[in-house]
Write a protein that holds these residues in place. Sequence first.
Motif, PDB file in Angstrom:
ATOM      1  N   ARG A 108      18.948 -20.545  48.599  1.00 57.62           N
ATOM      2  CA  ARG A 108      18.733 -21.914  49.074  1.00 57.62           C
ATOM      3  C   ARG A 108      17.363 -22.114  49.690  1.00 57.62           C
ATOM      4  O   ARG A 108      16.738 -23.161  49.532  1.00 57.62           O
ATOM      5  CB  ARG A 108      19.828 -22.232  50.103  1.00 57.62           C
ATOM      6  N   MET A 109      16.877 -21.101  50.398  1.00 59.95           N
ATOM      7  CA  MET A 109      15.622 -21.244  51.137  1.00 59.95           C
ATOM      8  C   MET A 109      14.923 -19.890  51.195  1.00 59.95           C
ATOM      9  O   MET A 109      15.568 -18.850  51.296  1.00 59.95           O
ATOM     10  CB  MET A 109      15.925 -21.724  52.558  1.00 59.95           C
ATOM     11  N   LEU A 110      13.588 -19.935  51.137  1.00 61.49           N
ATOM     12  CA  LEU A 110      12.798 -18.719  51.274  1.00 61.49           C
ATOM     13  C   LEU A 110      11.832 -18.886  52.435  1.00 61.49           C
ATOM     14  O   LEU A 110      11.125 -19.891  52.528  1.00 61.49           O
ATOM     15  CB  LEU A 110      12.013 -18.421  49.991  1.00 61.49           C
ATOM     16  N   LEU A 111      11.827 -17.899  53.326  1.00 60.33           N
ATOM     17  CA  LEU A 111      10.913 -17.857  54.463  1.00 60.33           C
ATOM     18  C   LEU A 111       9.890 -16.749  54.230  1.00 60.33           C
ATOM     19  O   LEU A 111      10.235 -15.693  53.704  1.00 60.33           O
ATOM     20  CB  LEU A 111      11.668 -17.569  55.759  1.00 60.33           C
ATOM     21  N   VAL A 112       8.657 -17.013  54.622  1.00 58.15           N
ATOM     22  CA  VAL A 112       7.607 -15.999  54.585  1.00 58.15           C
ATOM     23  C   VAL A 112       6.861 -16.073  55.911  1.00 58.15           C
ATOM     24  O   VAL A 112       6.779 -17.123  56.532  1.00 58.15           O
ATOM     25  CB  VAL A 112       6.637 -16.180  53.394  1.00 58.15           C
ATOM     26  N   GLU A 113       6.347 -14.947  56.334  1.00 57.61           N
ATOM     27  CA  GLU A 113       5.606 -14.941  57.592  1.00 57.61           C
ATOM     28  C   GLU A 113       4.287 -14.221  57.407  1.00 57.61           C
ATOM     29  O   GLU A 113       4.132 -13.385  56.519  1.00 57.61           O
ATOM     30  CB  GLU A 113       6.422 -14.297  58.705  1.00 57.61           C
ATOM     31  N   THR A 114       3.340 -14.566  58.267  1.00 55.97           N
ATOM     32  CA  THR A 114       2.039 -13.926  58.236  1.00 55.97           C
ATOM     33  C   THR A 114       1.389 -14.049  59.605  1.00 55.97           C
ATOM     34  O   THR A 114       1.871 -14.782  60.465  1.00 55.97           O
ATOM     35  CB  THR A 114       1.143 -14.540  57.138  1.00 55.97           C
ATOM     36  N   LEU A 115       0.320 -13.348  59.767  1.00 55.00           N
ATOM     37  CA  LEU A 115      -0.482 -13.453  60.988  1.00 55.00           C
ATOM     38  C   LEU A 115      -1.297 -14.744  60.948  1.00 55.00           C
ATOM     39  O   LEU A 115      -1.809 -15.138  59.892  1.00 55.00           O
ATOM     40  CB  LEU A 115      -1.447 -12.274  61.097  1.00 55.00           C
ATOM     41  N   ARG A 135       5.398 -21.289  64.709  1.00 56.54           N
ATOM     42  CA  ARG A 135       4.375 -20.376  65.212  1.00 56.54           C
ATOM     43  C   ARG A 135       4.948 -19.720  66.459  1.00 56.54           C
ATOM     44  O   ARG A 135       5.400 -20.398  67.374  1.00 56.54           O
ATOM     45  CB  ARG A 135       3.089 -21.110  65.574  1.00 56.54           C
ATOM     46  N   ILE A 136       4.927 -18.395  66.448  1.00 54.47           N
ATOM     47  CA  ILE A 136       5.375 -17.652  67.624  1.00 54.47           C
ATOM     48  C   ILE A 136       4.141 -16.986  68.221  1.00 54.47           C
ATOM     49  O   ILE A 136       3.559 -16.072  67.620  1.00 54.47           O
ATOM     50  CB  ILE A 136       6.457 -16.615  67.266  1.00 54.47           C
ATOM     51  N   ARG A 137       3.719 -17.503  69.353  1.00 56.79           N
ATOM     52  CA  ARG A 137       2.492 -17.021  69.986  1.00 56.79           C
ATOM     53  C   ARG A 137       2.649 -15.585  70.462  1.00 56.79           C
ATOM     54  O   ARG A 137       3.709 -15.192  70.958  1.00 56.79           O
ATOM     55  CB  ARG A 137       2.114 -17.931  71.149  1.00 56.79           C
ATOM     56  N   ASP A 138       1.593 -14.818  70.308  1.00 53.24           N
ATOM     57  CA  ASP A 138       1.519 -13.437  70.804  1.00 53.24           C
ATOM     58  C   ASP A 138       2.637 -12.546  70.256  1.00 53.24           C
ATOM     59  O   ASP A 138       3.039 -11.580  70.911  1.00 53.24           O
ATOM     60  CB  ASP A 138       1.551 -13.411  72.337  1.00 53.24           C
ATOM     61  N   PHE A 139       3.126 -12.841  69.067  1.00 55.91           N
ATOM     62  CA  PHE A 139       4.269 -12.111  68.519  1.00 55.91           C
ATOM     63  C   PHE A 139       3.945 -10.641  68.251  1.00 55.91           C
ATOM     64  O   PHE A 139       4.670  -9.750  68.677  1.00 55.91           O
ATOM     65  CB  PHE A 139       4.749 -12.769  67.217  1.00 55.91           C
ATOM     66  N   TYR A 140       2.880 -10.383  67.511  1.00 47.89           N
ATOM     67  CA  TYR A 140       2.556  -9.010  67.128  1.00 47.89           C
ATOM     68  C   TYR A 140       1.907  -8.252  68.281  1.00 47.89           C
ATOM     69  O   TYR A 140       2.292  -7.129  68.588  1.00 47.89           O
ATOM     70  CB  TYR A 140       1.652  -8.998  65.892  1.00 47.89           C
TER      71      TYR A 140
END
Length: 156
Positions: A108-115, A135-140
């Motif tokens: 149904r849905m595809l999520l992708v993440e990156t810096l 956007r998740i601040r300071d995640f990495y």
Amino acid sequence: MIRPTKPEDAAALIAVASTIGFEPNELEALGKMLADYFGGNTDSDSFWLTDEDDKDGPVGVAYCEPERMTDQTWNLQLIAIHPNRQGQGRGRKLMRYVEETLKARGGRMLLVETLANLERTRTFYAKCGYEEEARIRDFYTAGADKIVFRKVLNAD
């Protein structure tokens, strides 16, 4: 040619990841993920795809897994094309192949993440029809935000 990944592709795919900047610990984790996948040590419907060149063998990889406890939401955990093959449309073709595979499975849905600082990667996802969702601040690490992109595959 895009096809399901075979065990003998593992070394070449780890080499592709190395060429795009994976750190040694990330390469080790990737090797373990591939070994677990081919060893049947996974409890999900995840899948790996390889983009193979007739002359040079594997030059690209994609890895996708379902998001637990959701209704057909998937995560693209990895997509990579060897730098010598980037800019030829291979990444876009591989992304479309992932999407078509998921649609056939009822995805149904595809999520992708990156810096956040990987502008070229963010541009690639936008060109493939993905919208920035979060956007998740300071995640990495401090100052290294995580950007999540989303695309609806089957609206039903």
